[in-house]
Write an enzyme that holds these catalytic residues in place. Structure first.
Site, PDB file in Angstrom:
ATOM      1  N   LYS A  52     -49.684  50.711  81.761  1.00 45.35           N
ATOM      2  CA  LYS A  52     -50.330  51.039  80.486  1.00 45.35           C
ATOM      3  C   LYS A  52     -49.929  50.010  79.427  1.00 45.35           C
ATOM      4  O   LYS A  52     -50.747  49.549  78.642  1.00 45.35           O
ATOM      5  CB  LYS A  52     -49.953  52.469  80.069  1.00 45.35           C
ATOM      6  CG  LYS A  52     -50.615  53.512  80.966  1.00 45.35           C
ATOM      7  CD  LYS A  52     -50.048  54.911  80.862  1.00 45.35           C
ATOM      8  CE  LYS A  52     -50.725  55.804  81.919  1.00 45.35           C
ATOM      9  NZ  LYS A  52     -50.204  57.161  81.985  1.00 45.35           N
ATOM     10  N   GLN A  96     -46.017  60.928  79.084  1.00 46.11           N
ATOM     11  CA  GLN A  96     -46.242  60.852  80.525  1.00 46.11           C
ATOM     12  C   GLN A  96     -45.809  62.156  81.198  1.00 46.11           C
ATOM     13  O   GLN A  96     -44.713  62.655  80.963  1.00 46.11           O
ATOM     14  CB  GLN A  96     -45.452  59.653  81.094  1.00 46.11           C
ATOM     15  CG  GLN A  96     -45.698  59.358  82.552  1.00 46.11           C
ATOM     16  CD  GLN A  96     -47.091  58.805  82.848  1.00 46.11           C
ATOM     17  OE1 GLN A  96     -47.777  58.273  81.980  1.00 46.11           O
ATOM     18  NE2 GLN A  96     -47.513  58.923  84.084  1.00 46.11           N
ATOM     19  N   ASP A 119     -55.036  61.292  75.521  1.00 52.55           N
ATOM     20  CA  ASP A 119     -54.981  61.835  76.875  1.00 52.55           C
ATOM     21  C   ASP A 119     -56.006  62.959  77.065  1.00 52.55           C
ATOM     22  O   ASP A 119     -56.221  63.420  78.178  1.00 52.55           O
ATOM     23  CB  ASP A 119     -53.585  62.428  77.090  1.00 52.55           C
ATOM     24  CG  ASP A 119     -52.909  61.895  78.321  1.00 52.55           C
ATOM     25  OD1 ASP A 119     -53.535  61.106  79.042  1.00 52.55           O
ATOM     26  OD2 ASP A 119     -51.760  62.277  78.550  1.00 52.55           O
TER      27      ASP A 119
HETATM   28  N1  GUN Z   1     -49.279  61.299  84.758  1.00 51.85           N
HETATM   29  C1  GUN Z   1     -50.147  60.807  85.691  1.00 51.85           C
HETATM   30  N2  GUN Z   1     -51.335  60.517  85.116  1.00 51.85           N
HETATM   31  C2  GUN Z   1     -51.226  60.831  83.806  1.00 51.85           C
HETATM   32  C3  GUN Z   1     -52.130  60.767  82.689  1.00 51.85           C
HETATM   33  O1  GUN Z   1     -53.292  60.369  82.793  1.00 51.85           O
HETATM   34  N3  GUN Z   1     -51.630  61.187  81.507  1.00 51.85           N
HETATM   35  C4  GUN Z   1     -50.355  61.660  81.375  1.00 51.85           C
HETATM   36  N4  GUN Z   1     -49.955  62.064  80.173  1.00 51.85           N
HETATM   37  N5  GUN Z   1     -49.495  61.741  82.383  1.00 51.85           N
HETATM   38  C5  GUN Z   1     -49.933  61.322  83.586  1.00 51.85           C
END
Ligand code: GUN
Length: 283
Positions: A52, A96, A119
């Protein structure tokens, strides 16, 4: 031979479009800012968070990574979220998941300013999705929709089966497919005769986190199969929720793992961050 739905190539298209849309705003000196918060040291999460950050760098976005120890208290984490809510350089906040067990993820997600929810998991964003209003969509399901759109796969009128009902993928996926006029069924751990239900589908989205759960006999000839699963086997190999070897010859199109949905999630996170930036800076 099925069409391989290439997420590596398609994510580049989404990222290039985002870069193009950002271009005219660069002269303002302002840039989209994303904060990613990681609690603990789960190796897979560390990899995702790194991707990211790299995606932000390649677009010229501002990014902050906040790594907190796994015994961080909820109070400390909520304090960080409040600071990020108030930080003008930050347009998007992503915590996350999964969080360590002692932390209440729902409370943490709700603490994020819904304007900075890139998100799409804040109840306000989910409410907008249910109501059919525009707003941030959860990155993985939105990435699946963008991938299907890129390959011009018709959704309207199709029977779609989503396997899994998580807040992050299954539920928003079902709603996005419904919004695109599919007839949608959601399967989960209590579904009876799950193979029979899946076999009815023209489009299958597997998001259950069980390696190679979907087998050839569950798939209708010519179906489109999207595999959201990322599972690591004992020997360190990445496999999806779909048994790719046996399933792919029956499909008309299928995503690989890796290189399918994964890169799309990152691309849609960048898109959501850019859209949040536009909204917050009223450009
Ligand atoms: N963990 C795995 N994929 C994601 C996601 O798209 N967003 C978040 N916040 N955590 C994740």
């Amino acid at each position: 031979m099925p069409v391989l739905l290439n997420g590596n190539a398609t994510s580049k298209v989404v990222l290039e479009q985002t870069a193009k849309d950002f271009e005219p705003h660069k002269s303002s000196g302002l840039k989209p800012g994303l904060a990613v918060v990681l609690v603990g040291d789960d190796p897979a999460s560390i990899v995702y968070v790194g991707r990211k950050k790299k995606a932000c760098e390649s677009l010229g976005f501002y990014s902050e990574e906040h790594r907190l120890p796994k015994d961080t208290s909820e109070e400390e984490l909520l304090g960080l979220v409040q600071n990020l809510n108030a930080n003008k350089k930050i347009n998007g906040i992503l915590v996350q998941l999964p969080l360590p067990r002692h932390l209440n993820s729902q409370r943490v997600i709700e603490a994020i300013d819904s304007k900075k929810d890139v998100d799409g998991m804040h109840p306000f964003s989910l409410g907008k999705l249910v109501a059919g209003l525009s707003g941030p969509r959860s990155c993985t399901p939105a990435g699946v929709m963008a991938l299907l759109d890129h390959y011009k796969i018709t959704i309207e009128g199709k029977r779609a089966v989503v396997i899994g009902r998580s807040i992050m993928v299954g539920k928003p996926m079902a709603l996005l497919l419904l919004e695109a006029n599919a007839t949608v069924t959601v399967c989960h751990s209590r579904t009876q005769n799950i193979g029979h239900v899946i076999r009815e589908a023209d489009l299958v989205v597997a998001a259950i986190g069980k390696p190679k759960f979907v087998k050839a006999e569950m798939i209708k000839d010519g179906a489109v199969v999207v595999d959201v699963g990322i599972n690591r086997t004992a020997d360190g190999k990445l496999v999806g929720d779909v048994d790719f070897e046996s399933v792919s010859p029956k499909t008309s199109a299928i995503t690989p793992v890796p290189g399918g949905v994964g890169p799309m999630t990152i691309a849609l996170l960048m898109r959501n961050t850019f859209d949040a930036f536009l909204q917050q800076t009223h450009l």
